[in-house]
Design a protein around this motif. Structure first.
Motif, PDB file in Angstrom:
ATOM      1  N   PRO A  32      35.768   1.759  46.014  1.00  0.00           N
ATOM      2  CA  PRO A  32      36.633   1.433  44.871  1.00  0.00           C
ATOM      3  C   PRO A  32      37.707   2.504  44.712  1.00  0.00           C
ATOM      4  CG  PRO A  32      34.313   1.134  44.316  1.00  0.00           C
ATOM      5  CD  PRO A  32      34.344   1.812  45.655  1.00  0.00           C
ATOM      6  N   SER A  46      41.307  -2.348  44.549  1.00  0.00           N
ATOM      7  CA  SER A  46      40.230  -2.992  45.298  1.00  0.00           C
ATOM      8  C   SER A  46      40.404  -4.509  45.366  1.00  0.00           C
ATOM      9  CB  SER A  46      38.876  -2.682  44.645  1.00  0.00           C
ATOM     10  OG  SER A  46      38.690  -1.282  44.528  1.00  0.00           O
ATOM     11  N   THR A  78      37.928  -3.254  50.346  1.00  0.00           N
ATOM     12  CA  THR A  78      38.633  -1.978  50.244  1.00  0.00           C
ATOM     13  C   THR A  78      37.642  -0.887  50.615  1.00  0.00           C
ATOM     14  OG1 THR A  78      39.947  -2.940  48.459  1.00  0.00           O
ATOM     15  CG2 THR A  78      40.025  -0.536  48.721  1.00  0.00           C
TER      16      THR A  78
END
Length: 215
Positions: free
Chosen positions: A203, A7, A48
């Motif tokens: 994540p 991430s 992300t």
């Protein structure tokens, strides 16, 4: 056990598509207040994040309904740092993608385009031939190390997204693979379950491949 966090940090000056994320402090620690509380305004495609099929398919699966069997399980990181702009089917085969059901593309983006705070004039993305090859091979999850999976020359009709989304392939974008070696891992990726929506921050972690033997 070595755990790799893919991430990228979320902050107001980050690389972004559309509006920058912003926040305000609702509460701050003081003599009369024991805690901090912040409120964020971010897009579903911030940092992300996962694109669900409904991003390009009317009535497609939304991010809160993605199968865990797509986002958790054995995965393979492919070394594609030599690719200049568009990952093809031949590139995937040469990198050893055959037999994998979840793939992550380590390209020059991780040490170049992904490190910038503004959109890069060029980056590496997955071309339509590569996307179709993944679908034909039964791949269920594909990740790229930039804010879009699409190659630069295709950001008008978005053919790669259309191919992958219509096949139910989960797309992870903005995955930082700079410190990740090519090879097999165990992927754990869980997007925020925004009900009925097309995308969400997600994540993502890579664990040693042998983790599959104990879970």
């Amino acid at each position: 056990m070595t755990i790799i966090d893919l991430s990228i940090p979320v902050h107001p000056d980050m690389l972004h598509w559309g509006r920058r994320p912003t926040y305000e402090m609702v509460e701050e620690i003081s003599d009369t207040n024991p805690s901090e509380v912040s409120r964020w305004l971010i897009g579903a495609h911030t940092g992300t994040h996962v694109d669900a099929p409904s991003h390009f398919v009317p009535g497609g699966t939304t991010v809160d309904s993605l199968p865990l069997t797509h986002t958790v399980g054995p995965a393979r990181v492919l070394d594609l740092r030599h690719v200049e702009k568009e990952i093809t089917a031949d590139d995937l085969i040469a990198a050893g993608a055959e037999g994998a059901t979840r793939v992550l593309f380590k390209t020059r983006n991780s040490t170049d385009a992904l490190t910038r705070n503004e959109k890069s004039p060029t980056w590496v993305g997955l071309g339509p031939s590569g996307a179709q090859w993944l679908v034909d091979q039964g791949v269920v999850f594909a990740a790229n190390d930039y804010m879009t999976m699409e190659a630069p020359d295709h950001t008008v009709e978005w053919p790669t997204h259309v191919i992958l989304c219509n096949a139910g392939v989960v797309i992870l974008e903005n995955a930082n693979l700079a410190d990740t070696e090519a090879g097999d891992y165990y992927l754990v990726c869980q997007p925020v379950p925004f009900e009925g929506r097309e995308a969400a921050p997600a994540p993502a972690l890579l664990l040693p491949a042998e983790t599959a033997n104990v879970v």
